[in-house]
Structure formats: structure tokens, C-alpha cells
Write an enzyme that holds these catalytic residues in place. Sequence first.
Site, PDB file in Angstrom:
ATOM      1  N   TYR A 126       0.276   5.893   8.674  1.00  0.00           N
ATOM      2  CA  TYR A 126       0.247   5.882   7.269  1.00  0.00           C
ATOM      3  C   TYR A 126      -1.698   6.609   7.100  1.00  0.00           C
ATOM      4  O   TYR A 126      -1.450   6.958   5.971  1.00  0.00           O
ATOM      5  CB  TYR A 126       0.957   4.412   7.054  1.00  0.00           C
ATOM      6  CG  TYR A 126       0.008   4.118   6.493  1.00  0.00           C
ATOM      7  CD1 TYR A 126      -1.297   3.290   6.511  1.00  0.00           C
ATOM      8  CD2 TYR A 126       0.402   2.936   7.561  1.00  0.00           C
ATOM      9  CE1 TYR A 126      -2.407   2.070   6.951  1.00  0.00           C
ATOM     10  CE2 TYR A 126       0.274   1.545   7.399  1.00  0.00           C
ATOM     11  CZ  TYR A 126      -1.489   1.268   7.146  1.00  0.00           C
ATOM     12  OH  TYR A 126      -2.019  -0.606   7.585  1.00  0.00           O
ATOM     13  N   ARG A 154     -10.603  -0.763   6.737  1.00  0.00           N
ATOM     14  CA  ARG A 154      -9.941  -2.078   7.789  1.00  0.00           C
ATOM     15  C   ARG A 154      -9.777  -1.391   8.549  1.00  0.00           C
ATOM     16  O   ARG A 154      -8.998  -0.677   8.601  1.00  0.00           O
ATOM     17  CB  ARG A 154      -8.793  -2.061   6.533  1.00  0.00           C
ATOM     18  CG  ARG A 154      -7.886  -3.867   7.480  1.00  0.00           C
ATOM     19  CD  ARG A 154      -6.635  -3.883   7.105  1.00  0.00           C
ATOM     20  NE  ARG A 154      -5.640  -2.321   7.474  1.00  0.00           N
ATOM     21  CZ  ARG A 154      -4.931  -1.970   7.296  1.00  0.00           C
ATOM     22  NH1 ARG A 154      -4.428  -2.224   5.607  1.00  0.00           N
ATOM     23  NH2 ARG A 154      -4.182  -1.279   7.337  1.00  0.00           N
ATOM     24  N   HIS A 187      -2.681  -4.303   8.639  1.00  0.00           N
ATOM     25  CA  HIS A 187      -2.984  -5.125   7.655  1.00  0.00           C
ATOM     26  C   HIS A 187      -2.457  -5.924   8.154  1.00  0.00           C
ATOM     27  O   HIS A 187      -3.088  -6.981   7.801  1.00  0.00           O
ATOM     28  CB  HIS A 187      -1.393  -4.104   6.934  1.00  0.00           C
ATOM     29  CG  HIS A 187      -1.981  -5.668   6.273  1.00  0.00           C
ATOM     30  ND1 HIS A 187      -2.658  -5.743   4.370  1.00  0.00           N
ATOM     31  CD2 HIS A 187      -0.675  -7.007   5.422  1.00  0.00           C
ATOM     32  CE1 HIS A 187      -1.981  -6.907   3.749  1.00  0.00           C
ATOM     33  NE2 HIS A 187      -0.812  -7.311   4.501  1.00  0.00           N
TER      34      HIS A 187
END
Length: 369
Positions: free
Chosen positions: A275, A262, A266
Site C-alpha cells: 500500500y 513508520r 504496522h
Amino acid sequence: MADPVDPSLVQLLTPEGERVEHPDYQFDGDDETVADLYRDLVLTRRIDTEATALQRHGELGIWASLLGQEAAQIGSGRALAPQDYAFPTYREHGVAWCRGVDPIALLRLFRGTDQGTWDPDEHNFGLYTIVIGAQTLHATGYAMGVQRDGAVGTGEQGRDAAVVAYFGDGATSQGDVNEAFVYAAVTNAPVVFFCQNNQWAISEPTTRQTRVPLYQRAAGFGFPGVRVDGNDVLAVHAVTTEALQRAREGSGPSLIEAYTYRMGAHTTTDDPTRYRLSDEVERWRLRDPLERVRAYLRRVNAVDDQFFADIEAEAEVLGERLRAEVRALPDPDPATLFDKVFVEQTPEIAAEQDEYQTWSASLEEEVAR
């Protein structure tokens, strides 16, 4: 990060755009088919880009990007037969494109002007599921119904059907998904579980969720699993084609792990820089699913520069249409929320709708005074 020469990873097109052989899987299309797939990839990415921009301008409430996962979706979506049925999550914009769903129908969901509808005869594509993993049970139940309708293993082309359930790596930790695996296995349901392992369940890496590659979990439930290079549209198409045919013939379920990444957030409410490291993203940009197909088409001189220019022009037209139509969407009547709760409205729902309309009318009278 998976080694691309690892024999567990099915790959037919390298990141550099070179075709390679695999002992078990072959892509049966010609270069014209590859060019068509490239068009799908480009236009799907444009839908994603426009939707992200529309959300940033306040035109959509939220958007779940598929950036980097286009090959997994187009490769599998184009492998589906007309009679097959797809159960997506909230990110399968490419599969929706392959099933003939107008992108504006997806944008209506994220704008909040459409609550989603169930029309199994229109596109054989169920509009999005937000509850993580719930669609795997829906898909398995639907596949069991296909069995009972006698649409499996007849050998009649155009009749035998398969079902595909899409989900992400994070969903594999959900009970619903594992329950779906159990039901599918013991009933030999004609369902393909298609996991897009984009390596991040929001901010949780796959390494924190499993000790083994996800495709190996299938063995514990009694059906086959395979890991495919999810950024290789040709390999995804070949692997999905085989799994769907196996299901249609009555050989039961299987699990495909499309190993991808990805590249975006998100959703548009997420900040992935909190993160994950930027160099990880940059490494995966070198495996961009669009660029490897573009490189292949140039390498074999399958198309000319005009081909790429025409697709870019088509993408511009698509983008302009989406922007205009989203902004022109009318606000829905809240009373329509009650219309499609069930196929036939129950007396209880009808009473609730009447009660709401009475209350709404009284409010308008108050404002008018």
C-alpha cells in the site's frame, strides 16, 4: 509531506544535524544530555530489531515495530517527571525504556506468557493497550483522579502530576479518543494527548482520515494543539516538557502531534509494500531520528568515536540478553489468568478458577490413562 520550514512544525534539530532556534520552544539540555538521548535512541532501536527477529524465528506471536518513531518516544518519555503517568498503545517501547521498564516485560506480552498487569506504583506506565484509542479514556479518567487527589496546581515540585496518553493518527478517528478530548476539556484535566502521526493507520493514509492537520483539532475542543517534528528528539522533548508543565500547573489538556513516519511495517503480520511506495520510505530514511543526533554530536565534537563504539557494544549485550531471556521464559500456568482480573479476587472469579482447575486436572488424568 510537511515542509520542515513550515512555522507550524516545531523543529530544533534539522535532518542534517544543525541546531536551529524557535521563538516558543527551547531545548534546555547540554551536549551531554543530547549524548544520553542518543544512547536511548540506539538501545531502543536495538530492542525493536531484536524483537522483530525473535518474532520471525517464532519466539514471539507478533511485534509492533517503532522503527522511525524513536525520537517521538524518547523525547517525550524523557520529559516525564517521576510522578507523571503514561498510558501507551502497543508500540511505545521507547517510552517504556524511559520509564525503567525492563524490555523483557514487553516481550513477555508478545510471547503470550504475560497477560499484562496494573501496578501504578512501579513505573507509572500502564502496560500495553491493544484496543485502539481506549487508553485515552483511561488516561483522562486517571487525570481527573489526580485532580481530586489535589496533585495539580499546588506548586510543590514532585507532587503536581500530569498524565500523557499516547496514540496514533488512526486512533484519532475513534470515538473513544474524541470522547476523551471532551471529558478532558470540560474538566480541565491535567492530560497531554500525544499523537504519533506516522502517516499510516495500517494501510490507510492520514489524508483519508482528516482534512486538516491533526493538531488543529484541539481548537474545536477548547485546548491548545501543536505540531512538532517527530523525528527531532530535542524539539519533542521541549514541546512535551512545556505541555506537561502546563498540565501540572492546572492549565488543562493539550494535544501534541508528533509528525513522524513508520519506516517499518504496522506489525510483523503486515506487508507495507502492498500500500505504499518504496521511494516514500527512502525519503523518510533521510530524516532518520538517530542519524540527525549522531550528525550533531559529530558536528560539535561533543563525543569521540569511542563513544559510538561503546554504545554499539552495549546494544550487542542488550540484544544477547533479550534473545537468551525470551527463549528461557517458562510457559505460564493458564490458571493464573484469573489471578489479576481485579485487585481483590471476587467470589465469581474464584469459582471460575476452581472450575477451570478441576477441568484441567480431569484432562490430565484422561491423558495419563
